[in-house]
Design a protein around this motif. Structure first.
Motif, PDB file in Angstrom:
ATOM      1  N   ALA A  77     -34.234  63.816 -44.173  1.00 55.08           N
ATOM      2  CA  ALA A  77     -32.873  63.662 -44.685  1.00 55.08           C
ATOM      3  C   ALA A  77     -32.003  62.848 -43.737  1.00 55.08           C
ATOM      4  O   ALA A  77     -32.206  62.864 -42.516  1.00 55.08           O
ATOM      5  N   TRP A 131     -28.732  64.489 -46.092  1.00 52.35           N
ATOM      6  CA  TRP A 131     -28.750  65.773 -45.401  1.00 52.35           C
ATOM      7  C   TRP A 131     -27.543  66.619 -45.781  1.00 52.35           C
ATOM      8  O   TRP A 131     -26.528  66.114 -46.248  1.00 52.35           O
ATOM      9  N   THR A 158     -33.102  64.263 -40.180  1.00 52.17           N
ATOM     10  CA  THR A 158     -33.576  65.621 -39.940  1.00 52.17           C
ATOM     11  C   THR A 158     -34.895  65.794 -40.689  1.00 52.17           C
ATOM     12  O   THR A 158     -35.182  65.064 -41.644  1.00 52.17           O
ATOM     13  N   THR A 207     -34.364  70.573 -43.211  1.00 47.99           N
ATOM     14  CA  THR A 207     -34.654  70.569 -44.643  1.00 47.99           C
ATOM     15  C   THR A 207     -35.758  71.584 -44.930  1.00 47.99           C
ATOM     16  O   THR A 207     -36.237  72.270 -44.030  1.00 47.99           O
TER      17      THR A 207
END
Length: 164
Positions: free
Chosen positions: A142, A130, A23, A137
């Motif tokens: 992550a 994450w 992410t 984030t």
């Protein structure tokens, strides 16, 4: 590009012949990163550090540095130590490196706006665990715990992180 580069793609981070789901920041990708915008900065960054929680896991690499109970990361644009590791007590705004949750149990630090930080250009661009899949984030990249723990020992200081 080298197979040893970490390259952010629309489907994840390509590294060592594999694409790792990840992410990014809630603000998407940005060529004009600013403190607090939630964006992941575009550019070619380098891994310059690795921190880990020694009370929760063994050293993932010989060059990894243990996170101590007083370790913080300054995110205050007024702080002379902006975008640096600092120690508590610290009179400026900061993030705790030693968190109750596992998000920073293992952290790869990039050279975004480091070591000579320009105030307001963004701080603490890390690769870390994450919160949950697909949850953005504050600007970092992550991964799942298992994937981060697989990636970290294969990274070395200077590994390029390419964010297009």
């Amino acid at each position: 590009m080298s197979p040893h580069d970490m390259i952010l793609t629309p489907t994840g981070l390509r590294f060592l012949g594999r694409v790792w789901p990840c992410t990014i920041g809630r603000g998407g990708l940005s060529g004009t990163k600013r403190e607090g915008d939630g964006a992941t900065p575009r550019g070619v960054h380098h891994i310059v550090g690795m921190f880990y929680r020694p009370d929760r896991l063994p050293a993932p690499a010989p060059w990894a540095i243990p996170i101590g109970p007083r370790d913080l990361w300054s995110d205050d644009i007024r702080d002379p130590a902006y975008n640096q590791l600092v120690r508590a007590p610290h009179g400026f705004s900061h993030e705790a490196m030693r968190r109750a949750d596992p998000m920073y149990d293992l952290v790869l630090v990039t050279d975004w706006n480091w070591p000579e930080a320009e105030p307001g250009r963004g701080s603490a661009i890390f690769l870390h665990q994450w919160r949950r899949r697909c949850f953005p984030t504050a600007g970092c990249v992550a991964f799942s715990r298992a994937d981060l723990h697989a990636i970290a020992p294969k990274a070395v200081p200077g590994t390029r992180v390419v964010v297009r």
